[in-house]
Design a protein around this motif. Structure first.
Motif, PDB file in Angstrom:
ATOM      1  N   ASN A   1       4.159  -5.978   7.137  1.00  0.00           N
ATOM      2  CA  ASN A   1       3.799  -4.390   8.220  1.00  0.00           C
ATOM      3  C   ASN A   1       2.297  -5.235   8.947  1.00  0.00           C
ATOM      4  O   ASN A   1       1.919  -4.434   9.638  1.00  0.00           O
ATOM      5  CB  ASN A   1       3.799  -3.591   8.006  1.00  0.00           C
ATOM      6  N   MET A   2       2.085  -6.300   8.677  1.00  0.00           N
ATOM      7  CA  MET A   2       0.575  -6.550   8.889  1.00  0.00           C
ATOM      8  C   MET A   2      -0.142  -7.557   9.386  1.00  0.00           C
ATOM      9  O   MET A   2      -1.237  -8.365   8.409  1.00  0.00           O
ATOM     10  CB  MET A   2      -0.868  -6.177   8.070  1.00  0.00           C
ATOM     11  N   LYS A   3       1.365  -8.645   9.904  1.00  0.00           N
ATOM     12  CA  LYS A   3       1.298 -10.270   9.687  1.00  0.00           C
ATOM     13  C   LYS A   3       0.141 -10.530  10.413  1.00  0.00           C
ATOM     14  O   LYS A   3      -0.080 -11.620  10.829  1.00  0.00           O
ATOM     15  CB  LYS A   3       2.529 -10.681  10.523  1.00  0.00           C
ATOM     16  N   GLU A   4      -0.348  -9.819  12.175  1.00  0.00           N
ATOM     17  CA  GLU A   4      -1.692 -10.324  12.617  1.00  0.00           C
ATOM     18  C   GLU A   4      -2.815  -9.646  12.260  1.00  0.00           C
ATOM     19  O   GLU A   4      -3.641 -10.314  12.923  1.00  0.00           O
ATOM     20  CB  GLU A   4      -0.950  -9.606  14.043  1.00  0.00           C
ATOM     21  N   ASN A   5      -3.203  -9.431  11.178  1.00  0.00           N
ATOM     22  CA  ASN A   5      -4.353  -9.188  10.316  1.00  0.00           C
ATOM     23  C   ASN A   5      -4.918  -7.956  11.282  1.00  0.00           C
ATOM     24  O   ASN A   5      -5.858  -7.216  11.015  1.00  0.00           O
ATOM     25  CB  ASN A   5      -5.047 -10.424  10.011  1.00  0.00           C
ATOM     26  N   TYR A   6      -4.505  -7.681  12.845  1.00  0.00           N
ATOM     27  CA  TYR A   6      -5.296  -6.410  13.315  1.00  0.00           C
ATOM     28  C   TYR A   6      -4.276  -5.964  14.423  1.00  0.00           C
ATOM     29  O   TYR A   6      -3.046  -6.479  14.636  1.00  0.00           O
ATOM     30  CB  TYR A   6      -6.266  -6.540  14.099  1.00  0.00           C
ATOM     31  N   GLY A   7      -3.978  -4.944  13.815  1.00  0.00           N
ATOM     32  CA  GLY A   7      -2.416  -4.147  15.112  1.00  0.00           C
ATOM     33  C   GLY A   7      -2.402  -2.716  14.572  1.00  0.00           C
ATOM     34  O   GLY A   7      -3.082  -2.065  13.647  1.00  0.00           O
ATOM     35  N   VAL A   8      -1.499  -1.942  14.725  1.00  0.00           N
ATOM     36  CA  VAL A   8      -0.869  -0.970  15.086  1.00  0.00           C
ATOM     37  C   VAL A   8       0.429  -1.124  13.833  1.00  0.00           C
ATOM     38  O   VAL A   8       1.724  -1.667  14.512  1.00  0.00           O
ATOM     39  CB  VAL A   8      -0.707  -0.099  15.814  1.00  0.00           C
ATOM     40  N   ALA A   9       0.644   0.047  13.218  1.00  0.00           N
ATOM     41  CA  ALA A   9       2.310   0.337  12.844  1.00  0.00           C
ATOM     42  C   ALA A   9       2.698   1.489  12.439  1.00  0.00           C
ATOM     43  O   ALA A   9       1.884   2.114  11.883  1.00  0.00           O
ATOM     44  CB  ALA A   9       1.621  -0.645  10.634  1.00  0.00           C
ATOM     45  N   THR A  10       4.113   1.217  12.378  1.00  0.00           N
ATOM     46  CA  THR A  10       4.567   2.514  12.345  1.00  0.00           C
ATOM     47  C   THR A  10       5.848   2.778  11.435  1.00  0.00           C
ATOM     48  O   THR A  10       6.609   1.636  11.072  1.00  0.00           O
ATOM     49  CB  THR A  10       5.766   3.287  13.850  1.00  0.00           C
ATOM     50  N   LEU A  11       5.682   4.230  10.248  1.00  0.00           N
ATOM     51  CA  LEU A  11       6.247   3.528   8.876  1.00  0.00           C
ATOM     52  C   LEU A  11       7.597   4.954   8.604  1.00  0.00           C
ATOM     53  O   LEU A  11       6.617   5.928   9.358  1.00  0.00           O
ATOM     54  CB  LEU A  11       5.823   3.371   8.149  1.00  0.00           C
ATOM     55  N   PRO A  12       8.679   4.788   8.020  1.00  0.00           N
ATOM     56  CA  PRO A  12       9.174   5.942   8.164  1.00  0.00           C
ATOM     57  C   PRO A  12       7.542   7.241   6.670  1.00  0.00           C
ATOM     58  O   PRO A  12       7.649   5.894   5.514  1.00  0.00           O
ATOM     59  CB  PRO A  12      10.804   6.290   7.795  1.00  0.00           C
ATOM     60  N   ILE A  13       7.924   8.142   6.638  1.00  0.00           N
ATOM     61  CA  ILE A  13       7.726   8.572   5.574  1.00  0.00           C
ATOM     62  C   ILE A  13       9.001   9.453   4.582  1.00  0.00           C
ATOM     63  O   ILE A  13      10.131  10.317   5.737  1.00  0.00           O
ATOM     64  CB  ILE A  13       6.713   9.807   6.106  1.00  0.00           C
ATOM     65  N   THR A  14       9.459   9.258   3.990  1.00  0.00           N
ATOM     66  CA  THR A  14      10.897   9.107   3.180  1.00  0.00           C
ATOM     67  C   THR A  14      10.302  10.135   1.716  1.00  0.00           C
ATOM     68  O   THR A  14       9.326  10.598   1.178  1.00  0.00           O
ATOM     69  CB  THR A  14      11.271   8.415   2.208  1.00  0.00           C
ATOM     70  N   SER A  15      10.846  11.467   1.632  1.00  0.00           N
ATOM     71  CA  SER A  15      10.719  12.131   0.024  1.00  0.00           C
ATOM     72  C   SER A  15      10.876  11.502  -1.066  1.00  0.00           C
ATOM     73  O   SER A  15      11.849  10.513  -1.332  1.00  0.00           O
ATOM     74  CB  SER A  15      12.017  13.610   0.270  1.00  0.00           C
ATOM     75  N   PRO A  16      11.122  12.001  -1.913  1.00  0.00           N
ATOM     76  CA  PRO A  16      11.589  11.785  -3.700  1.00  0.00           C
ATOM     77  C   PRO A  16      12.946  11.212  -3.497  1.00  0.00           C
ATOM     78  O   PRO A  16      13.305  10.693  -4.301  1.00  0.00           O
ATOM     79  CB  PRO A  16      10.963  12.642  -4.599  1.00  0.00           C
ATOM     80  N   LYS A  17      13.293  12.323  -2.327  1.00  0.00           N
ATOM     81  CA  LYS A  17      14.697  12.345  -2.190  1.00  0.00           C
ATOM     82  C   LYS A  17      15.147  10.994  -1.758  1.00  0.00           C
ATOM     83  O   LYS A  17      16.226  10.953  -1.027  1.00  0.00           O
ATOM     84  CB  LYS A  17      15.868  13.031  -2.393  1.00  0.00           C
TER      85      LYS A  17
ATOM     86  N   PHE B   1       1.189  -1.224   0.338  1.00  0.00           N
ATOM     87  CA  PHE B   1       0.241   0.009   0.198  1.00  0.00           C
ATOM     88  C   PHE B   1       1.041   1.042  -0.189  1.00  0.00           C
ATOM     89  O   PHE B   1       1.332   1.065   0.996  1.00  0.00           O
ATOM     90  CB  PHE B   1      -1.286   0.001   1.284  1.00  0.00           C
ATOM     91  N   LEU B   2       1.194   1.954  -1.386  1.00  0.00           N
ATOM     92  CA  LEU B   2       1.897   3.128  -0.965  1.00  0.00           C
ATOM     93  C   LEU B   2       0.457   4.211  -0.502  1.00  0.00           C
ATOM     94  O   LEU B   2      -0.572   4.741  -0.733  1.00  0.00           O
ATOM     95  CB  LEU B   2       1.765   3.697  -2.573  1.00  0.00           C
ATOM     96  N   CYS B   3       1.120   4.700  -0.459  1.00  0.00           N
ATOM     97  CA  CYS B   3       1.082   5.959   0.648  1.00  0.00           C
ATOM     98  C   CYS B   3       1.249   7.434   0.201  1.00  0.00           C
ATOM     99  O   CYS B   3       2.289   7.524   0.199  1.00  0.00           O
ATOM    100  CB  CYS B   3       0.824   6.036   2.129  1.00  0.00           C
ATOM    101  N   ASP B   4       1.416   8.165  -0.563  1.00  0.00           N
ATOM    102  CA  ASP B   4       1.291   9.701  -1.085  1.00  0.00           C
ATOM    103  C   ASP B   4       1.108  10.709   0.410  1.00  0.00           C
ATOM    104  O   ASP B   4      -0.099  10.540   0.056  1.00  0.00           O
ATOM    105  CB  ASP B   4       1.075  10.021  -2.199  1.00  0.00           C
TER     106      ASP B   4
ATOM    107  N   CYS C   1       6.398   9.938   0.943  1.00  0.00           N
ATOM    108  CA  CYS C   1       5.520   8.755   0.519  1.00  0.00           C
ATOM    109  C   CYS C   1       6.061   7.906   1.463  1.00  0.00           C
ATOM    110  O   CYS C   1       7.427   7.954   1.905  1.00  0.00           O
ATOM    111  CB  CYS C   1       5.460   7.487  -1.037  1.00  0.00           C
ATOM    112  N   SER C   2       5.348   6.212   2.142  1.00  0.00           N
ATOM    113  CA  SER C   2       5.669   5.561   3.250  1.00  0.00           C
ATOM    114  C   SER C   2       5.124   4.412   2.034  1.00  0.00           C
ATOM    115  O   SER C   2       4.191   4.503   1.052  1.00  0.00           O
ATOM    116  CB  SER C   2       4.929   5.794   4.072  1.00  0.00           C
ATOM    117  N   TYR C   3       4.987   3.093   2.358  1.00  0.00           N
ATOM    118  CA  TYR C   3       5.173   2.020   1.839  1.00  0.00           C
ATOM    119  C   TYR C   3       4.686   1.129   3.179  1.00  0.00           C
ATOM    120  O   TYR C   3       5.180   0.931   4.094  1.00  0.00           O
ATOM    121  CB  TYR C   3       6.072   1.234   1.024  1.00  0.00           C
ATOM    122  N   ILE C   4       3.373   0.663   2.988  1.00  0.00           N
ATOM    123  CA  ILE C   4       2.772  -0.072   4.256  1.00  0.00           C
ATOM    124  C   ILE C   4       3.194  -1.567   3.439  1.00  0.00           C
ATOM    125  O   ILE C   4       2.606  -2.057   2.723  1.00  0.00           O
ATOM    126  CB  ILE C   4       1.723  -0.270   4.462  1.00  0.00           C
ATOM    127  N   LEU C   5       3.741  -2.647   4.317  1.00  0.00           N
ATOM    128  CA  LEU C   5       4.555  -3.679   3.164  1.00  0.00           C
ATOM    129  C   LEU C   5       3.560  -5.190   4.083  1.00  0.00           C
ATOM    130  O   LEU C   5       2.749  -4.690   5.260  1.00  0.00           O
ATOM    131  CB  LEU C   5       5.481  -4.296   3.480  1.00  0.00           C
TER     132      LEU C   5
END
Length: 749
Positions: free
Chosen positions: A274-290, A248-251, A267-271
């Motif tokens: 990151n959702m192994k348990e089918n239910y939970g909370v994930a924390t991900l970095p937001i990275t610039s185009p660079k 899941f691409l988050c722009d 953007c961030s990518y939710i892989l």
């Protein structure tokens, strides 16, 4: 001999790109109510997709007894590696209690009449689809006292500016995606037009809702996503076939008052990892185009898979409710809470037993409320608390016992119902401290202190931990069930009511399957305190309604972490968002502010209430006058003020039988069942879901307009036929009076 005829289906409907109008019915040529066998119609003006247009097709159908419904679907052709067969995704469908019926023995090919999607008999009834072959991945961006803000940006220049987020599913296996913006300089004047933006809604479907009035229903996300600032509660829902193969691409975009279009941030990518348990909370970095970290995304996620079977489109009660169905008497845990802190409200029969459920029905309960969870061997059992206590005898002090608290999920059904030797559960406990005693009744409620105060314990109906199946089979069908699904929730202090429960989808499927297989004609309402469980109940089945239990603002119960549980207005927004029947509110919060009831009714929601305040006849009377549809309370044998202690459903059944007999005598072979049969009790009541003959003038489908043309169309007969079996009322075997059982769906041809 001609055994079939041609029939042209023509209906006017507006659809989105890739959607297609279809028809399904009760004969083989119309798919036998199977959502995967719908018959597609074709637009007579394909260029008018953005407007309402006529859809049509011609089908050979039987000469008589044909019934049908229209639906709007997305038809996905088979693709190697993804799904070998065609998959039909139902987006919305007609859900009038009675389907459309084709007159016997005639053909309409030359007539060309056009029907209106969702509208017939003077009423419009359209419901959203549910999951049959597809799945839903839901993301929640919300503030929490226990987690980081949903979107944290590191640079001060982005503070106090609107942040937008857009989610795009990318199928890694079957849909290679263009590389995303690699090597582009981070810049607020970045040319947004160079982004790969698909403005046409395609499969998978991504929709968004914001928990605010007027925005809480799911709708297509905008070109640059949705605004998500701190304090907002945003829900993003992706409907797809195989979530495990999707990223899941988050722009993210920043709004600038000086620019017409927002500036791209990163953007961030939710892989899937990151959702192994089918239910939970994930924390991900937001990275610039660079590829420079510019922020952090914290997202709550849930993956909802379909049940193995569940494509029946013959009938749905998910939003079926009459205006006169008010003031239902609902027995709390059967005949009442048997471990209440106040003895005056304490039931004399053990709560959540078959005996308690039967006794409540005998004393006039319209419905009984009880709690369902799973044993260790995955059997749905009825019990309120997440834990039970096992009596232990001290090794060195044989005349004394201690209680060991054990989760219900860690005990098998046989251990719960007749535990003999549970010593294997003491792994890690020193054997010189405790050993299990040998007497038979070893599992207790924690308030019993190792000693049961109930009599009649030798009778099976009085035993604790009855199975859900036994309750469905033994309690009279004229007593409705309010089935509360027990699932652990996180409190605001960070603790959980229960640790390490079952996998969520499997847990839900087992309970729903048991209900669908054994419910028969019984009235069923699902409920749960956990809003995401309510969402799953709504998405996984289309048969029974769902209500959201909420405690709101309370001085009695500790608050939950989930914002949706914090108040009645939040519960209302959630119920509208999830498209469920209504809410079940804590009376303490309702009586604190009576105007909240009007807010719920203005949003076309059904409202039940629960709580200790209900254990008072004056309060019950007040709540009925306030328009509550159901009041859940203890000691229904004492507080129930009905003159005749009978369920409204038993009354309706008897009146229906009398009416059928009168009609049979008056009309001979033709049996007519009046759709206006209502039990005249001061409490009001609810007609049998599966036996409603037709919409009434007094009926309004909550959440849907009662009539589009302002007229009141009253059907006076329920005469219908399926497979040459004519309707004969309560004991009828046709599709409307006795819908196809779930067990029948399970049987392969």
């Amino acid at each position: 001999m001609i055994e079939s005829r041609a029939w042209e289906f023509r209906v006017s409907c507006q659809v989105a790109p890739e959607e297609q109008v279809c028809v399904v019915g009760n004969c083989d040529s119309l798919g036998m109510w199977d959502s995967q066998r719908v018959i597609p119609l074709y637009s007579e003006n394909p260029s008018m997709y953005s407007e309402e247009t006529v859809w049509s097709t011609s089908v050979q159908i039987p000469l008589s007894g044909v019934e049908y419904r229209y639906c709007v679907c997305i038809i996905l052709e088979g693709r190697p590696g993804l799904h070998d067969e065609q998959v039909v995704v139902v987006r919305r469908w007609e859900t009038n209690m009675l389907p459309r019926k084709i007159p016997d023995g005639v053909s309409n090919v030359a007539e060309g009449n056009v029907e209106q999607f969702g509208l017939y008999g003077g009423y419009e009834r359209v419901d959203q689809g549910w999951l049959v072959k597809d799945s839903v991945v839901q993301f929640r961006l919300c503030n929490s006292t226990l987690y980081n803000d949903p979107i944290m940006l590191f640079k001060k220049k982005y503070q106090n500016k609107n942040v937008r987020v857009k989610v795009t599913p990318i199928d890694l296996i079957n849909s290679p995606h263009e590389p995303h913006m690699g090597g582009i300089d981070e810049s607020t004047d970045f040319d947004i037009s160079s982004l790969h933006i698909n403005t046409k809604p395609t499969w998978p479907i991504t929709e968004v809702a914001v928990m605010k009035e007027g925005l809480c229903k799911f709708h297509q996300q905008d070109q640059f996503g949705v605004v998500c600032n701190n304090g907002d509660y945003v829900v993003i829902q992706c409907r797809m076939l195989k979530p495990d193969s999707n990223v899941f691409l988050c722009d993210f975009y920043i709004e600038d008052s000086r620019e017409e279009i927002p500036c791209y941030l990163g953007c961030s990518y939710i892989l899937p990892s990151n959702m192994k348990e089918n239910y939970g909370v994930a924390t991900l970095p937001i990275t610039s185009p660079k590829h420079i970290p510019v922020g952090q995304l914290t997202v709550h996620y849930m993956v909802v898979y379909p049940m193995e079977y569940g494509g029946d489109m013959s009938v749905s009660y998910a939003h079926h409710w009459k205006d006169s169905w008010k003031g239902l008497e609902v027995g709390h845990r059967g005949a009442g809470n048997s471990y209440h802190s106040e003895s005056k409200s304490c039931a004399n029969i053990r709560e959540n037993t078959v005996a308690s459920l039967k006794y409540a029905a005998e004393k006039g309960a319209d419905m009984v409320e009880f709690d369902v969870q799973l044993s260790k061997d995955l059997v749905p059992v009825i019990y309120h608390d997440f834990h039970a206590c096992i009596a232990l005898k001290r090794k060195k002090e044989q005349d004394k016992t201690d209680l060991l608290e054990i989760p219900i999920k860690d005990l098998t059904l046989s251990q719960l119902q007749a535990p003999q030797d549970l010593s294997h559960l003491l792994e890690g406990t020193p054997c010189d401290i405790l050993t299990y005693c040998d007497h038979e009744d070893m599992v207790y409620h924690k308030k019993e202190q190792g000693l049961s105060r109930f009599c009649d314990e030798e009778f099976e109906d009085h035993q604790p931990f009855p199975t859900l199946q036994r309750a469905l089979e033994c309690v009279p069908l004229t007593c409705g069930f309010n089935v509360e699904v027990k699932w652990t929730m996180q409190l605001r202090d960070g603790t959980y009511e229960l640790q390490h429960p079952f996998e969520l989808n499997h847990f839900m499927d087992l309970i729903i399957k048991m209900i669908l297989e054994h419910s028969g004609k019984r009235k069923i309402v699902f409920s749960c305190f956990h809003p995401d469980i309510c969402t799953m109940l709504r998405l996984k089945q289309n048969r029974y309604p769902v209500m959201f239990l909420t405690q709101g603002i309370s001085e009695v119960w500790p608050p939950y972490e989930d914002q949706r549980t914090s108040s009645i207005p939040h519960a209302i927004l959630y119920a509208v968002n999830a498209d469920i029947l209504g809410i079940n509110v804590h009376t303490e919060d309702l009586m604190r502010d009576h105007t909240q009831m009007k807010i719920a009714l203005d949003n076309n929601l059904i409202v039940f209430c629960w709580g200790d305040d209900n254990n008072d006849q004056e309060n019950i009377k007040f709540l009925k006058k306030a328009g509550l549809h159901g009041i859940i309370y203890d000691k229904i044998d004492e507080y129930n003020t009905k003159v005749k202690k009978e369920s409204i459903f038993l009354c309706e059944e008897r009146e229906a039988e009398e009416e059928m007999m009168n009609a049979s005598q008056a009309e001979g072979a033709v049996i007519t069942k009046s759709s206006t049969s209502v039990c005249l009790q001061s409490t009001g009541g609810m007609a049998n879901f599966s036996e409603m003959a037709a919409p009434l003038a007094s009926e309004s489908d909550f959440g849907k307009p009662a009539s589009l043309n302002g007229t009141q169309n009253i059907a006076t007969t329920s005469s219908h036929c399926m497979d040459k079996v004519e309707c004969n009322g309560d004991h009828c075997q046709c599709s409307h009076c006795k819908p196809t059982s779930f067990s029948g769906i399970l049987t392969s041809e």
